[in-house]
Scaffold this active site. Structure first.
Site, PDB file in Angstrom:
ATOM      1  N   GLU A 162     109.445 124.080 104.155  1.00 62.84           N
ATOM      2  CA  GLU A 162     110.524 125.004 103.774  1.00 62.84           C
ATOM      3  C   GLU A 162     110.832 125.991 104.900  1.00 62.84           C
ATOM      4  OE1 GLU A 162     108.275 125.329 100.015  1.00 62.84           O
ATOM      5  OE2 GLU A 162     110.219 125.752  99.105  1.00 62.84           O
ATOM      6  N   ASN A 202     102.768 123.522  93.049  1.00 67.39           N
ATOM      7  CA  ASN A 202     102.467 124.464  91.970  1.00 67.39           C
ATOM      8  C   ASN A 202     103.623 124.537  90.997  1.00 67.39           C
ATOM      9  OD1 ASN A 202      99.935 125.594  91.971  1.00 67.39           O
ATOM     10  ND2 ASN A 202     100.423 126.842  93.762  1.00 67.39           N
ATOM     11  N   HIS A 256     113.808 125.510  94.621  1.00 60.83           N
ATOM     12  CA  HIS A 256     113.191 124.670  95.665  1.00 60.83           C
ATOM     13  C   HIS A 256     114.255 124.048  96.574  1.00 60.83           C
ATOM     14  CE1 HIS A 256     109.568 123.815  92.791  1.00 60.83           C
ATOM     15  NE2 HIS A 256     109.248 124.795  93.630  1.00 60.83           N
ATOM     16  N   HIS A 287     109.794 117.251  94.158  1.00 57.49           N
ATOM     17  CA  HIS A 287     108.956 118.318  94.721  1.00 57.49           C
ATOM     18  C   HIS A 287     107.878 118.623  93.683  1.00 57.49           C
ATOM     19  CE1 HIS A 287     108.268 122.152  97.045  1.00 57.49           C
ATOM     20  NE2 HIS A 287     107.669 122.414  95.891  1.00 57.49           N
ATOM     21  N   LEU A 288     106.661 118.152  93.944  1.00 55.91           N
ATOM     22  CA  LEU A 288     105.572 118.316  92.977  1.00 55.91           C
ATOM     23  C   LEU A 288     104.485 119.170  93.609  1.00 55.91           C
ATOM     24  CD1 LEU A 288     105.393 114.560  91.837  1.00 55.91           C
ATOM     25  CD2 LEU A 288     106.795 116.400  90.866  1.00 55.91           C
ATOM     26  N   ASN A 309     108.916 135.093 104.619  1.00 52.72           N
ATOM     27  CA  ASN A 309     108.905 134.794 103.188  1.00 52.72           C
ATOM     28  C   ASN A 309     108.085 135.885 102.504  1.00 52.72           C
ATOM     29  OD1 ASN A 309     108.654 133.767 100.639  1.00 52.72           O
ATOM     30  ND2 ASN A 309     107.888 131.751 101.274  1.00 52.72           N
ATOM     31  N   ARG A 328     113.615 133.866 103.318  1.00 50.19           N
ATOM     32  CA  ARG A 328     113.712 133.076 102.094  1.00 50.19           C
ATOM     33  C   ARG A 328     114.101 134.017 100.958  1.00 50.19           C
ATOM     34  NH1 ARG A 328     109.188 130.196  98.374  1.00 50.19           N
ATOM     35  NH2 ARG A 328     110.696 129.051  97.145  1.00 50.19           N
ATOM     36  N   ARG A 333     103.351 126.141  83.869  1.00 52.89           N
ATOM     37  CA  ARG A 333     104.633 126.271  83.141  1.00 52.89           C
ATOM     38  C   ARG A 333     104.879 125.037  82.282  1.00 52.89           C
ATOM     39  NH1 ARG A 333     108.219 127.524  88.354  1.00 52.89           N
ATOM     40  NH2 ARG A 333     106.356 128.199  89.444  1.00 52.89           N
TER      41      ARG A 333
HETATM   42  P1  AMP Z   1     102.088 123.493  96.739  1.00 53.51           P
HETATM   43  O1  AMP Z   1     102.735 124.398  95.733  1.00 53.51           O
HETATM   44  O2  AMP Z   1     103.039 122.541  97.361  1.00 53.51           O
HETATM   45  O3  AMP Z   1     101.244 124.233  97.746  1.00 53.51           O
HETATM   46  O4  AMP Z   1     101.070 122.578  95.913  1.00 53.51           O
HETATM   47  C1  AMP Z   1      99.877 123.099  95.371  1.00 53.51           C
HETATM   48  C2  AMP Z   1      99.275 122.092  94.414  1.00 53.51           C
HETATM   49  O5  AMP Z   1      99.122 120.830  95.052  1.00 53.51           O
HETATM   50  C3  AMP Z   1      97.873 122.461  93.952  1.00 53.51           C
HETATM   51  O6  AMP Z   1      97.900 123.273  92.816  1.00 53.51           O
HETATM   52  C4  AMP Z   1      97.255 121.120  93.629  1.00 53.51           C
HETATM   53  O7  AMP Z   1      97.458 120.814  92.269  1.00 53.51           O
HETATM   54  C5  AMP Z   1      98.053 120.129  94.433  1.00 53.51           C
HETATM   55  N1  AMP Z   1      97.265 119.452  95.482  1.00 53.51           N
HETATM   56  C6  AMP Z   1      96.991 119.887  96.726  1.00 53.51           C
HETATM   57  N2  AMP Z   1      96.232 118.984  97.386  1.00 53.51           N
HETATM   58  C7  AMP Z   1      96.033 117.954  96.523  1.00 53.51           C
HETATM   59  C8  AMP Z   1      95.327 116.704  96.589  1.00 53.51           C
HETATM   60  N3  AMP Z   1      94.671 116.342  97.686  1.00 53.51           N
HETATM   61  N4  AMP Z   1      95.338 115.924  95.498  1.00 53.51           N
HETATM   62  C9  AMP Z   1      96.010 116.293  94.382  1.00 53.51           C
HETATM   63  N5  AMP Z   1      96.695 117.444  94.259  1.00 53.51           N
HETATM   64  C10 AMP Z   1      96.695 118.256  95.313  1.00 53.51           C
END
Ligand code: AMP
Length: 401
Positions: A387, A212, A181, A209-210, A8, A92, A242
C-alpha cells in the site's frame, strides 16, 4: 536524489516509508508504535543495514512526526541530506466520502472533506488528519498529497453502491457503499496486469485482500465495479474480529432481547466477532487457528470453514458481476501466506474454470506467482500487496504532472 515520503498515521502508530522518486526503491522506513501508551517504540530500517530500535516518550502523533526528519537526515543513520530532498509527502487517508475519486493535493477543501468523514471513519480519519497537520508544520514547503482508501471504489455504479433504503438516506446522510483497502486493490490489480502481460483495460480481476481486515473487489478493465466492504469496513466477508455480512434484524433482536445499545453492538460486531468470536480460542490469527485445528479444535476448523465459504460466495457473486474473470488475486497477510485458506476457497470450483495446483500453492506461497493447475481457465495469482508503494506511485504522479 529526490524522494517521496509516505506517512500512515493511525490510532496508536505512525508508519513512514521514504522512496527514491526515480525508481520507487525504499531508502528507509520506520514506525513509532504504542503512541501515548507505555513502551512507545521507534523502529527505523534501511535496506541492508541493521534495524535501529529505541524506546521513546511520545505522547501524540505530532511528536511522532517530529522524529522522522531528524532520523532521515541524521549524519550517521540518515539517508538524505536535508528536507529539500523530499519531493512530496503522500498521506494515507481512509475515508474521502463520495466526492473523492483521485489522490488530491492537500488544501483547506481537502482537509474539510477529511473532517466531514470523521463520523464515518472515527478510528482513522482524525488520526490521518493529525498526521497531515503535523507534516504541514514540520515540512512547510513540501507538497502534501492525500491518497484515499475509498477513491479506487469511486467508479462503483449506483446499482452496486446503493442500499435498498429510502433514497433520502443516501442523499441526506450519504449512506451508501464506499469500499476500503483501495490502495491495495489498486496496487495488486496493476501488478497482476504486469504479470499477465496485458493492459489492465483488457482484464477482469477479482482481488481478494485477506489480512486483518478482508475485502474482495471486482475489477473490470482497471476500475473497481463492486467491493465487499460497504458504508464502513464491517460489511463483507468475516474478518479477524469483524462479523462481515449479517442479517440486520439480528441487531433489533439483540437490542430487544439483551437490551444492548449501539456502543455494545459496535464492540460486539467489530471486535468480538469474526474468526475470534467463532473459534473461541482467544485468537483471531489464522496461523493460530490452523494450529488449533491441527490439534483437534473443531470450532477453529468451523471458523476457518465459515471464513473460506463466505469468500467463495463473494467470488461467485463477482464472477457474475464481471461475466467471468481472467484472474483471481490473493493478497495481504492471509491471502499471501496461507496455502490452506487459498485451497479451501478454490475447492469445488472446477466447473467454473477455477482449479488450484496443490504444489504451486505451497511453493509460490508468500511470493508473486501463479498457482492454478494446467486445466484452470482462470489464473490464480498470489500478489504481495504494498500500500505504501501505491501511495508513493500516486503521489509521484500527482506532483510530476
Ligand atoms: P495484514 O493485515 O495484511 O498484516 O494480515 C495480518 C493477518 O495475516 C494476521 O492476523 C494473520 O491472520 C495472517 N497471517 C500472517 N502470516 C500468516 C501465515 N503465514 N499463515 C496464515 N496467516 C497469516
Amino acid at each position: 536524489m529526490k524522494t517521496i515520503l509516505v506517512v500512515n498515521a493511525g490510532s496508536s502508530s505512525v508508519k513512514f516509508t521514504l522512496f527514491f522518486a526515480a525508481d520507487l526503491h525504499v531508502a528507509a522506513s520506520g514506525l513509532v508504535e504504542r503512541i501515548g501508551l507505555e513502551g512507545t517504540r521507534l523502529v527505523y530500517r534501511r535496506p541492508g543495514q541493521e534495524t535501529i530500535q529505541r524506546l521513546v516518550s511520545i505522547p501524540d502523533i505530532g511528536n511522532a512526526v517530529e522524529l522522522i526528519l531528524p532520523l532521515l537526515t541524521d549524519s550517521q543513520a540518515g539517508v538524505i541530506g536535508s528536507k529539500e530532498d523530499i519531493r512530496a509527502i503522500g498521506h494515507r487517508v481512509v475515508h474521502g466520502g463520495e466526492y473523492i475519486s483521485q489522490p488530491a493535493m492537500i488544501d483547506d477543501r481537502i482537509k474539510q472533506i477529511i473532517r466531514d468523514c470523521f463520523d464515518m471513519a472515527p478510528l482513522h480519519n482524525p488520526q490521518n488528519l493529525e498526521g497531515i497537520l503535523a507534516c504541514e508544520t514540520g515540512f512547510p514547503d513540501i507538497p502534501q498529497v492525500a491518497v484515499f482508501d475509498t477513491a479506487f471504489h469511486a467508479t462503483i455504479p449506483s446499482k452496486a453502491y446503493l442500499y435498498a433504503l429510502p433514497l433520502r438516506f443516501c442523499e441526506e446522510m450519504k449512506i451508501r457503499k464506499y469500499g476500503f483497502h483501495g490502495a491495495s486493490h489498486r496496487y495488486v490489480s496493476r501488478k497482476a496486469a504486469e504479470w499477465i502481460g496485458k493492459p489492465e483495460t483488457d482484464l477482469r480481476l477479482i482481488t481478494c485482500h485477506l489480512g486483518n481486515g478482508c475485502s474482495i473487489t471486482a475489477v473490470s478493465r482497471g476500475q473497481s465495479v463492486d467491493t465487499s466492504m460497504g458504508f464502513t469496513p464491517l460489511e463483507g466477508v468475516p474478518m479477524g474480529t469483524r462479523c462481515g455480512d449479517i442479517d440486520p434484524a439480528i441487531l433489533f433482536y439483540l437490542m430487544r432481547q439483551r437490551g444492548m445499545n449501539a456502543e455494545q453492538l459496535d464492540i460486539l460486531l467489530n471486535r468480538e466477532s469474526g474468526l475470534l468470536g467463532l473459534a473461541g480460542t482467544g485468537s483471531s490469527d489464522v496461523r493460530d487457528l490452523v494450529q488449533s485445528m491441527l490439534t483437534g479444535h473443531h470450532q477453529a476448523e468451523t471458523a476457518l470453514r465459515v471464513f473460506t465459504y463466505r469468500i467463495k460466495k463473494y467470488i461467485g457473486a463477482y464472477l457474475a458481476t464481471l461475466g467471468g474473470a481472467d484472474a483471481i488475486v490473493f493478497t495481504a497477510g492471509i491471502g499471501e501466506n496461507s496455502p490452506l485458506i487459498r485451497e479451501w476457497i478454490c475447492e469445488g470450483l472446477t466447473e467454473l474454470g477455477i482449479s488450484i495446483d496443490p504444489q504451486l500453492n505451497q511453493s509460490v506461497n508468500g511470493n508473486l506467482g501463479e498457482i492454478q493447475s494446467a486445466e484452470s481457465r482462470v489464473l490464480l495469482l498470489i500478489v504481495p500487496t504494498n500500500e505504501e508503494a501505491e501511495i508513493a506511485i500516486q503521489t509521484r504522479e500527482l506532483v510530476t504532472n
